[in-house]
Scaffold this motif. Structure first.
Motif, PDB file in Angstrom:
ATOM      1  N   CYS A 303      17.853  -9.722  47.316  1.00 39.11           N
ATOM      2  CA  CYS A 303      17.479 -10.763  46.351  1.00 39.11           C
ATOM      3  C   CYS A 303      16.396 -11.666  46.937  1.00 39.11           C
ATOM      4  O   CYS A 303      16.568 -12.235  48.014  1.00 39.11           O
ATOM      5  CB  CYS A 303      18.689 -11.604  45.951  1.00 39.11           C
ATOM      6  N   CYS A 306      18.081 -15.594  47.055  1.00 39.80           N
ATOM      7  CA  CYS A 306      19.174 -15.981  47.949  1.00 39.80           C
ATOM      8  C   CYS A 306      19.395 -15.004  49.101  1.00 39.80           C
ATOM      9  O   CYS A 306      20.221 -15.275  49.984  1.00 39.80           O
ATOM     10  CB  CYS A 306      20.469 -16.154  47.160  1.00 39.80           C
ATOM     11  N   CYS A 349      19.174 -10.786  42.588  1.00 38.45           N
ATOM     12  CA  CYS A 349      20.557 -10.467  42.245  1.00 38.45           C
ATOM     13  C   CYS A 349      20.825 -10.997  40.827  1.00 38.45           C
ATOM     14  O   CYS A 349      20.121 -11.890  40.360  1.00 38.45           O
ATOM     15  CB  CYS A 349      21.513 -11.080  43.264  1.00 38.45           C
ATOM     16  N   CYS A 352      21.116 -14.960  40.488  1.00 38.84           N
ATOM     17  CA  CYS A 352      19.834 -15.666  40.556  1.00 38.84           C
ATOM     18  C   CYS A 352      18.984 -15.329  39.333  1.00 38.84           C
ATOM     19  O   CYS A 352      18.268 -16.195  38.813  1.00 38.84           O
ATOM     20  CB  CYS A 352      19.087 -15.305  41.835  1.00 38.84           C
TER      21      CYS A 352
HETATM   22 ZN   LIG Z   1      20.256 -14.054  44.466  1.00 35.64          ZN
END
Ligand SMILES: [Zn+2]
Ligand SMILES: [Zn+2]
Length: 377
Positions: A303, A306, A349, A352
């Motif tokens: 991701c 994050c 992801c 997010c």
């Molecule tokens: Zn993420």
């Protein structure tokens, strides 16, 4: 079908034909020691007539008759007749057809047929597909030809070259590190041409399991028990495997890209009317799918916001799981703009991704969302 039994039935029929005699189903069954009951003789008789037809001989099974009617069963006028080119023979013509074929069989010189058979019988055909043999060969990994790969797609031909009555079957087995992952079957009543469809189905099984699979990790090997070489296995050449792989690319992409298109669509819906969105995605879906795959190749499956990596937490299950986000909203792109997967797409992801789109009026940038996360922690 048991070849010996088939030969025995054939001999009995030829003897009868030479004496210009019909033979009843019941008697034929008794003459082969009751190994096949009268009502089940249809199948071997059909097979025998089919072999005759292929050699341009009259159909021997015409002389096998029902005790009451002294005529062959319905199968002769439907199945056998259609094999001879008389499809949908009207019932009113059955009698003429019977007399004509019977006369042909009675007047035929069957000695030639018997001689012909005798010269062929040296080839000792194998008659039964042996699952045992196959299992042994799976165990000893004799399908490994050349360099070993992570995945093996095996196609198994489950009938023999000499079989002439369907249904015909192919079986597909998908192996990962020599463990069976999934399998499938293809069957056709009439056609033996099942190899190509089974190759495709085998690849589809693999794409379903791992849409990100690389071509170099795949071997495709075909098992044919009566192959005329020392091994029943033959490897699909790399070049034709590649063209199959390319041919099925859309299937593969569809397995990667489906869920994350939805969220982008929702965003777009505020800017497009329903029909327009549909058309937009309809026209551009495939190209977009390729771009998404490309993005995963470039950015990996981590991701961008994050740093979450599904595989690290979920193991094998989470491998290659990620969504793709358009840095520039799709709605700002027009037909003329090409998406550049390196610049225009990022991998994120699902959490997010939804946060990026949380505000319907303004999509956050990756940097903006990163700042929010850092602030909170
Ligand atoms: Zn993420
Ligand atoms: Zn997005």
């Amino acid at each position: 079908m048991n070849e010996k039994l088939l030969n025995r039935i054939e001999e009995i029929l030829v003897l009868s034909a030479n004496k210009n005699e019909l033979i009843e189903y019941g008697r034929l069954s008794r003459e082969i020691g009751g190994l096949i009951s009268p009502i089940k003789l249809n199948e071997p008789l059909g097979e025998i007539s089919l072999r005759c037809i292929k050699k341009n001989f009259p159909p021997l099974s015409v002389i096998v008759v029902n005790q009451q009617t002294q005529r062959p069963g319905e199968g002769f006028f439907t199945w056998v007749a259609s094999q001879m080119g008389y499809k949908n023979l009207p019932q009113s013509e059955w009698e003429d057809f019977f007399i004509k074929q019977k006369e042909a069989v009675f007047s035929w010189d069957w000695n030639e047929y018997i001689e012909n058979k005798a010269s062929n019988s040296g080839s000792k055909a194998v008659n039964i597909f042996s699952i045992e043999d196959l299992n042994n060969r799976l165990l000893d990994k004799s399908y490994v030809i050349g360099e070993e790969t992570r995945y093996y797609i095996l196609t198994i031909k489950k009938f023999l070259e000499t079989t002439s009555i369907g249904p015909y079957q192919y079986h597909m087995i998908l192996l990962e590190n020599h463990q069976k992952i999934s399998e499938g079957t293809l069957e056709d009543e009439n056609s033996k041409q099942l190899l190509t469809p089974s190759k495709k189905k085998g690849l589809e099984l693999l794409f379903k399991h791992n849409p990100m699979v690389h071509i170099h990790d795949i071997s495709m090997v075909h098992y044919k028990q009566d192959r005329q070489k020392n091994s029943p296995w033959a490897k699909e050449p790399a070049s034709s495997l590649r063209s199959l792989y390319n041919e099925l690319e859309n299937t593969r992409l569809r397995n990667i890209v489906d869920h994350d298109v939805e969220i982008e669509k929702q965003q777009d819906a505020t800017n497009y009317k329903d029909g327009e969105v549909k058309q937009y995605y309809g026209n551009r879906y495939e190209r977009k799918a390729k771009n998404r795959l490309k993005a995963i190749e470039i950015h990996g499956t981590i991701c961008a916001v994050c740093g979450f990596k599904f595989e690290e937490v979920y193991g094998e299950l989470g491998r290659d799981f990620i969504e793709i986000h358009h840095v520039r909203p799709l709605s700002t792109l027009n037909e003329a703009v090409e998406v550049d997967p390196a610049k225009d797409l990022v991998t994120v992801c699902p959490n997010c991704h939804r946060m990026l789109h949380r505000n319907r009026n303004k999509v956050l940038s990756v940097e903006e969302l990163k700042k929010i996360i850092q602030f909170d922690s």
